[in-house]
Design a protein around this motif. Sequence first.
Motif, PDB file in Angstrom:
ATOM      1  N   GLY A   1       0.816  -1.212   0.000  1.00  0.00           N
ATOM      2  CA  GLY A   1       0.000   0.000   0.000  1.00  0.00           C
ATOM      3  C   GLY A   1       0.847   1.259   0.000  1.00  0.00           C
ATOM      4  N   ILE A   2       1.923   1.268   0.783  1.00  0.00           N
ATOM      5  CA  ILE A   2       2.829   2.418   0.807  1.00  0.00           C
ATOM      6  C   ILE A   2       3.490   2.598  -0.552  1.00  0.00           C
ATOM      7  N   SER A   3       3.904   1.488  -1.152  1.00  0.00           N
ATOM      8  CA  SER A   3       4.550   1.554  -2.458  1.00  0.00           C
ATOM      9  C   SER A   3       3.581   2.072  -3.524  1.00  0.00           C
ATOM     10  N   PHE A   4       2.326   1.639  -3.463  1.00  0.00           N
ATOM     11  CA  PHE A   4       1.324   2.097  -4.425  1.00  0.00           C
ATOM     12  C   PHE A   4       1.020   3.578  -4.233  1.00  0.00           C
ATOM     13  N   ALA A   5       0.932   4.015  -2.969  1.00  0.00           N
ATOM     14  CA  ALA A   5       0.681   5.435  -2.697  1.00  0.00           C
ATOM     15  C   ALA A   5       1.839   6.290  -3.202  1.00  0.00           C
ATOM     16  N   ALA A   6       3.058   5.822  -2.993  1.00  0.00           N
ATOM     17  CA  ALA A   6       4.228   6.552  -3.489  1.00  0.00           C
ATOM     18  C   ALA A   6       4.215   6.608  -5.013  1.00  0.00           C
ATOM     19  N   PHE A   7       3.779   5.524  -5.645  1.00  0.00           N
ATOM     20  CA  PHE A   7       3.688   5.480  -7.103  1.00  0.00           C
ATOM     21  C   PHE A   7       2.725   6.547  -7.611  1.00  0.00           C
ATOM     22  N   LEU A   8       1.570   6.635  -6.986  1.00  0.00           N
ATOM     23  CA  LEU A   8       0.587   7.634  -7.412  1.00  0.00           C
ATOM     24  C   LEU A   8       1.089   9.056  -7.181  1.00  0.00           C
ATOM     25  N   VAL A   9       1.697   9.305  -6.028  1.00  0.00           N
ATOM     26  CA  VAL A   9       2.208  10.643  -5.728  1.00  0.00           C
ATOM     27  C   VAL A   9       3.317  11.008  -6.708  1.00  0.00           C
ATOM     28  N   LEU A  10       4.206  10.083  -7.016  1.00  0.00           N
ATOM     29  CA  LEU A  10       5.298  10.370  -7.935  1.00  0.00           C
ATOM     30  C   LEU A  10       4.799  10.631  -9.351  1.00  0.00           C
ATOM     31  N   ILE A  11       3.750   9.956  -9.755  1.00  0.00           N
ATOM     32  CA  ILE A  11       3.170  10.209 -11.073  1.00  0.00           C
ATOM     33  C   ILE A  11       2.612  11.631 -11.135  1.00  0.00           C
ATOM     34  N   ILE A  12       1.886  12.025 -10.105  1.00  0.00           N
ATOM     35  CA  ILE A  12       1.288  13.363 -10.072  1.00  0.00           C
ATOM     36  C   ILE A  12       2.373  14.441 -10.058  1.00  0.00           C
ATOM     37  N   VAL A  13       3.402  14.249  -9.238  1.00  0.00           N
ATOM     38  CA  VAL A  13       4.479  15.237  -9.152  1.00  0.00           C
ATOM     39  C   VAL A  13       5.262  15.288 -10.461  1.00  0.00           C
ATOM     40  N   SER A  14       5.473  14.147 -11.078  1.00  0.00           N
ATOM     41  CA  SER A  14       6.200  14.118 -12.346  1.00  0.00           C
ATOM     42  C   SER A  14       5.426  14.850 -13.444  1.00  0.00           C
ATOM     43  N   PHE A  15       4.109  14.674 -13.475  1.00  0.00           N
ATOM     44  CA  PHE A  15       3.305  15.430 -14.442  1.00  0.00           C
ATOM     45  C   PHE A  15       3.343  16.922 -14.137  1.00  0.00           C
TER      46      PHE A  15
END
Length: 105
Positions: A26-40
């Motif tokens: 769950g932590i890894s998935f949340a980090a994935f989503l946050v990193l996608i948003i920040v990268s965009f």
Amino acid sequence: MAKKYKYSFTRKNEAKGGKEALVLAGISFAAFLVLIIVSFAFSGNGGTVLGAVGLCAMILAVYGFYLGLKGLSERNAGHRHATIGTLAAGGMSILWLALFLAGVK
């Protein structure tokens, strides 16, 4: 002669590694989503900080997969969380690896 079935309704405690694997996935998935948003938001120019956070999240997913497998090998314990955690962490590990290999290419 008819078979006699024996049913047991005792409660088993969940495997320790399973719950931890589920949390790490769950932590890894949340980090994935946050990193996608920040990268965009940065138009793909996030720098090394985003890469380092992504690498840490990938290591968390791999460790969660390991803990989930360890939880599946526990005896006399429920394996529901261990199964879900192992599948989720394994899926996140594959997703992180694919993203890493796409970035290297």
